[in-house]
Design a protein around this motif. Structure first.
Motif, mmCIF file in Angstrom:
data_model
loop_
_atom_site.group_PDB
_atom_site.id
_atom_site.type_symbol
_atom_site.label_atom_id
_atom_site.label_comp_id
_atom_site.label_asym_id
_atom_site.label_seq_id
_atom_site.Cartn_x
_atom_site.Cartn_y
_atom_site.Cartn_z
ATOM 1 N N SER A 63 -16.453 -5.655 -5.433
ATOM 2 C CA SER A 63 -16.795 -4.630 -4.449
ATOM 3 C C SER A 63 -16.010 -4.787 -3.159
ATOM 4 C CB SER A 63 -18.294 -4.673 -4.129
ATOM 5 O OG SER A 63 -19.065 -4.439 -5.292
ATOM 6 N N ALA A 64 -15.536 -3.664 -2.640
ATOM 7 C CA ALA A 64 -14.844 -3.665 -1.360
ATOM 8 C C ALA A 64 -15.856 -3.877 -0.238
ATOM 9 C CB ALA A 64 -14.110 -2.344 -1.168
ATOM 10 N N THR A 65 -15.467 -4.654 0.755
ATOM 11 C CA THR A 65 -16.322 -4.885 1.916
ATOM 12 C C THR A 65 -15.748 -4.137 3.117
ATOM 13 O OG1 THR A 65 -15.095 -6.896 2.514
ATOM 14 C CG2 THR A 65 -17.006 -7.150 1.074
ATOM 15 N N ALA A 66 -16.567 -3.999 4.147
ATOM 16 C CA ALA A 66 -16.123 -3.293 5.350
ATOM 17 C C ALA A 66 -14.932 -4.020 5.966
ATOM 18 C CB ALA A 66 -17.271 -3.214 6.346
ATOM 19 N N ILE A 67 -13.976 -3.256 6.462
ATOM 20 C CA ILE A 67 -12.790 -3.830 7.086
ATOM 21 C C ILE A 67 -12.514 -3.103 8.397
ATOM 22 C CG2 ILE A 67 -11.763 -4.550 4.899
ATOM 23 C CD1 ILE A 67 -10.008 -2.092 4.967
ATOM 24 N N PRO A 68 -11.729 -3.722 9.298
ATOM 25 C CA PRO A 68 -11.399 -3.051 10.558
ATOM 26 C C PRO A 68 -10.715 -1.720 10.309
ATOM 27 C CG PRO A 68 -10.761 -5.357 10.623
ATOM 28 C CD PRO A 68 -11.151 -5.073 9.212
ATOM 29 N N HIS A 69 -11.023 -0.752 11.112
ATOM 30 C CA HIS A 69 -10.466 0.589 10.952
ATOM 31 C C HIS A 69 -8.935 0.536 10.966
ATOM 32 C CE1 HIS A 69 -10.162 4.921 11.134
ATOM 33 N NE2 HIS A 69 -9.364 4.821 12.177
ATOM 34 N N GLY A 70 -8.347 1.246 10.017
ATOM 35 C CA GLY A 70 -6.896 1.328 9.975
ATOM 36 C C GLY A 70 -6.231 0.204 9.210
ATOM 37 N N LYS A 71 -6.998 -0.796 8.805
ATOM 38 C CA LYS A 71 -6.422 -1.899 8.051
ATOM 39 C C LYS A 71 -6.740 -1.710 6.577
ATOM 40 C CE LYS A 71 -5.917 -6.914 8.218
ATOM 41 N NZ LYS A 71 -6.321 -8.169 8.895
ATOM 42 N N GLN A 72 -5.855 -2.228 5.718
ATOM 43 C CA GLN A 72 -6.057 -2.110 4.281
ATOM 44 C C GLN A 72 -6.046 -3.497 3.659
ATOM 45 O OE1 GLN A 72 -3.970 1.139 2.562
ATOM 46 N NE2 GLN A 72 -4.129 0.369 0.462
ATOM 47 N N MET A 73 -6.976 -3.761 2.758
ATOM 48 C CA MET A 73 -7.097 -5.079 2.130
ATOM 49 C C MET A 73 -7.189 -4.906 0.624
ATOM 50 S SD MET A 73 -9.707 -7.103 4.683
ATOM 51 C CE MET A 73 -9.190 -7.646 6.315
ATOM 52 N N ASP A 74 -6.043 -4.836 -0.012
ATOM 53 C CA ASP A 74 -6.000 -4.614 -1.452
ATOM 54 C C ASP A 74 -6.019 -5.930 -2.213
ATOM 55 O OD1 ASP A 74 -5.773 -1.908 -0.870
ATOM 56 O OD2 ASP A 74 -3.581 -1.957 -0.943
ATOM 57 N N ILE A 75 -6.285 -5.827 -3.513
ATOM 58 C CA ILE A 75 -6.287 -7.005 -4.379
ATOM 59 C C ILE A 75 -5.496 -6.643 -5.634
ATOM 60 C CG2 ILE A 75 -8.469 -6.400 -5.532
ATOM 61 C CD1 ILE A 75 -9.171 -9.405 -5.471
ATOM 62 N N ILE A 76 -4.670 -7.575 -6.113
ATOM 63 C CA ILE A 76 -3.815 -7.295 -7.261
ATOM 64 C C ILE A 76 -4.034 -8.342 -8.354
ATOM 65 C CG2 ILE A 76 -2.029 -6.235 -5.825
ATOM 66 C CD1 ILE A 76 -0.351 -8.809 -6.276
ATOM 67 N N THR A 77 -3.563 -8.012 -9.537
ATOM 68 C CA THR A 77 -3.537 -9.009 -10.609
ATOM 69 C C THR A 77 -2.332 -9.917 -10.379
ATOM 70 O OG1 THR A 77 -2.214 -7.527 -12.005
ATOM 71 C CG2 THR A 77 -4.614 -7.493 -12.300
ATOM 72 N N LYS A 78 -2.499 -11.191 -10.671
ATOM 73 C CA LYS A 78 -1.363 -12.104 -10.568
ATOM 74 C C LYS A 78 -0.328 -11.800 -11.642
ATOM 75 C CE LYS A 78 -4.010 -15.873 -8.485
ATOM 76 N NZ LYS A 78 -4.504 -17.269 -8.630
ATOM 77 N N GLU A 79 -0.806 -11.367 -12.783
ATOM 78 C CA GLU A 79 0.095 -11.059 -13.889
ATOM 79 C C GLU A 79 0.598 -9.618 -13.791
ATOM 80 O OE1 GLU A 79 0.176 -11.443 -18.796
ATOM 81 O OE2 GLU A 79 -1.605 -12.048 -17.651
ATOM 82 N N ARG A 80 1.771 -9.387 -14.352
ATOM 83 C CA ARG A 80 2.332 -8.042 -14.445
ATOM 84 C C ARG A 80 2.251 -7.561 -15.894
ATOM 85 N NH1 ARG A 80 7.985 -7.653 -12.927
ATOM 86 N NH2 ARG A 80 8.200 -9.650 -13.989
ATOM 87 N N PHE A 81 2.133 -6.253 -16.059
ATOM 88 C CA PHE A 81 1.966 -5.669 -17.385
ATOM 89 C C PHE A 81 2.937 -4.508 -17.561
ATOM 90 C CE2 PHE A 81 -2.096 -7.250 -15.778
ATOM 91 C CZ PHE A 81 -2.454 -8.155 -16.763
ATOM 92 N N ASP A 82 3.317 -4.260 -18.849
ATOM 93 C CA ASP A 82 4.187 -3.119 -19.109
ATOM 94 C C ASP A 82 3.439 -2.016 -19.843
ATOM 95 O OD1 ASP A 82 4.102 -4.560 -21.513
ATOM 96 O OD2 ASP A 82 6.196 -5.189 -21.388
ATOM 97 N N ASN A 83 3.372 -2.067 -21.164
ATOM 98 C CA ASN A 83 2.663 -1.038 -21.924
ATOM 99 C C ASN A 83 1.229 -1.494 -22.199
ATOM 100 O OD1 ASN A 83 5.009 0.526 -22.035
ATOM 101 N ND2 ASN A 83 5.711 -0.529 -23.880
ATOM 102 N N PHE A 84 0.265 -0.640 -21.893
ATOM 103 C CA PHE A 84 -1.128 -1.085 -21.998
ATOM 104 C C PHE A 84 -2.099 0.078 -21.988
ATOM 105 C CE2 PHE A 84 0.104 -1.067 -17.504
ATOM 106 C CZ PHE A 84 -0.861 -0.252 -16.959
ATOM 107 N N GLU A 85 -3.316 -0.237 -22.403
ATOM 108 C CA GLU A 85 -4.482 0.592 -22.134
ATOM 109 C C GLU A 85 -5.355 -0.192 -21.170
ATOM 110 O OE1 GLU A 85 -6.592 1.991 -25.550
ATOM 111 O OE2 GLU A 85 -4.757 2.491 -26.646
#
Length: 234
Positions: A63-85
């Motif tokens: 779940s995303a939590t509250a963040i300072p206005h105008g700031k973005q806090m994304d989260i990514i997978t460490k691994e990269r993927f090509d073809n997938f579902e």
């Protein structure tokens, strides 16, 4: 009659077991079919925050939590993927504005280090209003490029929607609650024209990455994810 009763009991028991499957788990059938968990419901294993904070794990959901206005806090997978579902569930609230990006890279020459990719938009279409290009930024759309089918089933606030993204070479589709709502071929002249008229027009090669991370957005509005599962396509 006894045989029919027994068969009915077995059938209903099987259905009950499927419905009762715990979130963030894989069934024996899913494992045999090659599905894997991207989020285990308990930890950030396999994930990387692009900024300190912004996310919490609560009741088996990311779940995303509250963040300072105008700031973005994304989260990514460490691994990269090509073809997938990729399948996942999400809930929205009033004025939710988020998304799931795929084939994400950070090697654009004019925005080095910034993680960008194609995006499955997640939005409260009723209460969140974009000042421009709103139709191209509605829920399940390919953000800023292709509008999702207007006849789409969106669950009420707090209920779980089920999304599916299929990437098979240049053929890509978005699904929402069992319906395909976006379908495109990124190798076509039409797709190139869409890029040229979008916010991505100055990003050389945008949308053409063969492999990339998955990214979950936190732009400061409520969003939760669970049952994030991926199957690699050969």
């Amino acid at each position: 009659m006894k045989t029919l009763t027994s068969l009915f009991f077995i059938f209903t028991s099987s259905i009950s077991c499927m419905l009762a499957q715990e979130p963030n788990t894989l069934s024996a059938t899913e494992k045999a079919d090659g599905w894997e968990l991207i989020f285990d419901g308990e930890s950030f294993d396999g994930l990387e925050k692009l900024a300190e904070g912004g996310w919490e794990i609560k009741d088996g959901a990311l779940s995303a939590t509250a963040i300072p206005h105008g700031k973005q806090m994304d989260i990514i997978t460490k691994e990269r993927f090509d073809n997938f579902e990729l399948t996942f569930e999400f809930t929205i609230s009033e004025k939710t504005n988020s998304g799931v990006k795929y084939l994400v890279t950070n090697d654009f020459s004019n925005q080095p280090g910034v993680y960008l990719g194609l995006e499955y938009q997640i939005l409260d279409d009723i209460n969140y209003t974009y000042p421009e290009r709103g139709q191209l930024r509605s829920i399940a759309s390919l953000y800023d490029l292709i509008a999702a089918d207007a006849k789409k089933d969106v669950k009420a606030f707090g209920q779980w929607n089920k999304a599916l993204i299929i990437v098979n070479g240049n053929q890509i589709s978005h699904w929402l609650n069992g319906d395909r709502v976006v379908n495109y071929d990124r190798s076509t002249a039409r797709f190139a024209t869409l890029i040229e008229s979008s916010k991505y027009k100055d990003l050389d090669g945008f949308g053409q990455a063969k492999k990339g991370h998955l990214l979950f957005q936190n732009e400061g509005t409520p969003i939760s994810f669970r049952n994030i599962k991926l199957k690699r396509l050969r």
